[in-house]
Design an enzyme around this catalytic site. Sequence first.
Site, PDB file in Angstrom:
ATOM      1  N   SER A 162       0.821  -1.210   0.000  1.00  0.00           N
ATOM      2  CA  SER A 162       0.000   0.000   0.000  1.00  0.00           C
ATOM      3  C   SER A 162       0.859   1.265   0.000  1.00  0.00           C
ATOM      4  CB  SER A 162      -0.909   0.018   1.231  1.00  0.00           C
ATOM      5  OG  SER A 162      -1.655  -1.180   1.316  1.00  0.00           O
TER       6      SER A 162
HETATM    7  N1  SAH Z   1      -0.465  -5.160   4.159  1.00  0.00           N
HETATM    8  C1  SAH Z   1       0.177  -5.440   2.892  1.00  0.00           C
HETATM    9  C2  SAH Z   1      -0.728  -5.093   1.730  1.00  0.00           C
HETATM   10  C3  SAH Z   1      -0.831  -6.235   0.789  1.00  0.00           C
HETATM   11  S1  SAH Z   1      -2.149  -6.177  -0.392  1.00  0.00           S
HETATM   12  C4  SAH Z   1       1.545  -4.790   2.810  1.00  0.00           C
HETATM   13  O1  SAH Z   1       1.923  -4.052   3.726  1.00  0.00           O
HETATM   14  O2  SAH Z   1       2.272  -5.058   1.851  1.00  0.00           O
HETATM   15  C5  SAH Z   1      -3.365  -7.213   0.386  1.00  0.00           C
HETATM   16  C6  SAH Z   1      -2.996  -8.639   0.608  1.00  0.00           C
HETATM   17  O3  SAH Z   1      -4.147  -9.318   1.111  1.00  0.00           O
HETATM   18  C7  SAH Z   1      -2.568  -9.417  -0.638  1.00  0.00           C
HETATM   19  O4  SAH Z   1      -1.278  -9.927  -0.464  1.00  0.00           O
HETATM   20  C8  SAH Z   1      -3.610 -10.541  -0.736  1.00  0.00           C
HETATM   21  O5  SAH Z   1      -3.084 -11.753  -1.225  1.00  0.00           O
HETATM   22  C9  SAH Z   1      -4.093 -10.664   0.695  1.00  0.00           C
HETATM   23  N2  SAH Z   1      -5.410 -11.297   0.878  1.00  0.00           N
HETATM   24  C10 SAH Z   1      -6.521 -11.161   0.108  1.00  0.00           C
HETATM   25  N3  SAH Z   1      -7.537 -11.892   0.607  1.00  0.00           N
HETATM   26  C11 SAH Z   1      -7.059 -12.519   1.735  1.00  0.00           C
HETATM   27  C12 SAH Z   1      -7.616 -13.435   2.689  1.00  0.00           C
HETATM   28  N4  SAH Z   1      -8.872 -13.893   2.585  1.00  0.00           N
HETATM   29  N5  SAH Z   1      -6.828 -13.862   3.707  1.00  0.00           N
HETATM   30  C13 SAH Z   1      -5.540 -13.447   3.815  1.00  0.00           C
HETATM   31  N6  SAH Z   1      -4.953 -12.584   2.942  1.00  0.00           N
HETATM   32  C14 SAH Z   1      -5.703 -12.124   1.912  1.00  0.00           C
END
Ligand code: SAH
Length: 207
Positions: free
Chosen positions: A56
Amino acid sequence: MRAEMVRNQIEARGISNQMVIEAMKSVPRHFFVPEKHKARSYHDCPLPIGYNQTISQPYIVAYMTEKLDLNKRDKVLEIGTGSGYQAAILAEIVDSVYTIEIVSALAKVSAYKLKELGYQNIRCKDGDGYNGWIEHAPFDAIIVTAAPSKIPQPLLDQLAEGGKLIVPVGPKGSSQYLKIITKENNKIKTRNLLAVRFVPFTREFDQ
Ligand code: SAH
């Protein structure tokens, strides 16, 4: 570059919680960005981390963290570890962080990176975060970094009394709203914060 990022993107936009500012100053964001995009690690935007996912925008990380109103003793659950950057920011502030990632390859890489940096207060799990992490519930704060169309009930159930949950809610690609949910006297209150665009929350059966 990191100091400048904090000054120009974070403090200049009104983030004032000192714990959040210190965490953003100290976590090496470039360590969580893939080689290909490293030069842009401190730019004012999200960046690809592979598997159609993103790390993000720094301001959004700071904004969501500040809204959780964290205390040092808190136990926090993150759904969507992704790069691991948000988990590291949380771990600078609170006692313990539990984080779940559904894309196995990302779960592996982020767990490895967080260990490399020496964080001993982060537990990583590879799996679907829809059901939270019941063994460690309740959580003082829950942060969801992917957008579900509806808030998963298990996450509301695993929020501690007086706790806060922040989550972007809405359909894929458009009209998502970042919401903050508080639980007081076992009552749930929801407030809309701002329009955002997050990657979709997926389920194991979508993969
Ligand atoms: N907090 C992260 C942002 C990553 S984007 C950072 O600091 O980099 C959001 C992430 O959520 C993605 O990697 C995606 O694979 C994950 N995601 C989506 N649905 C999910 C679920 N049901 N359980 C766990 N992770 C999930």
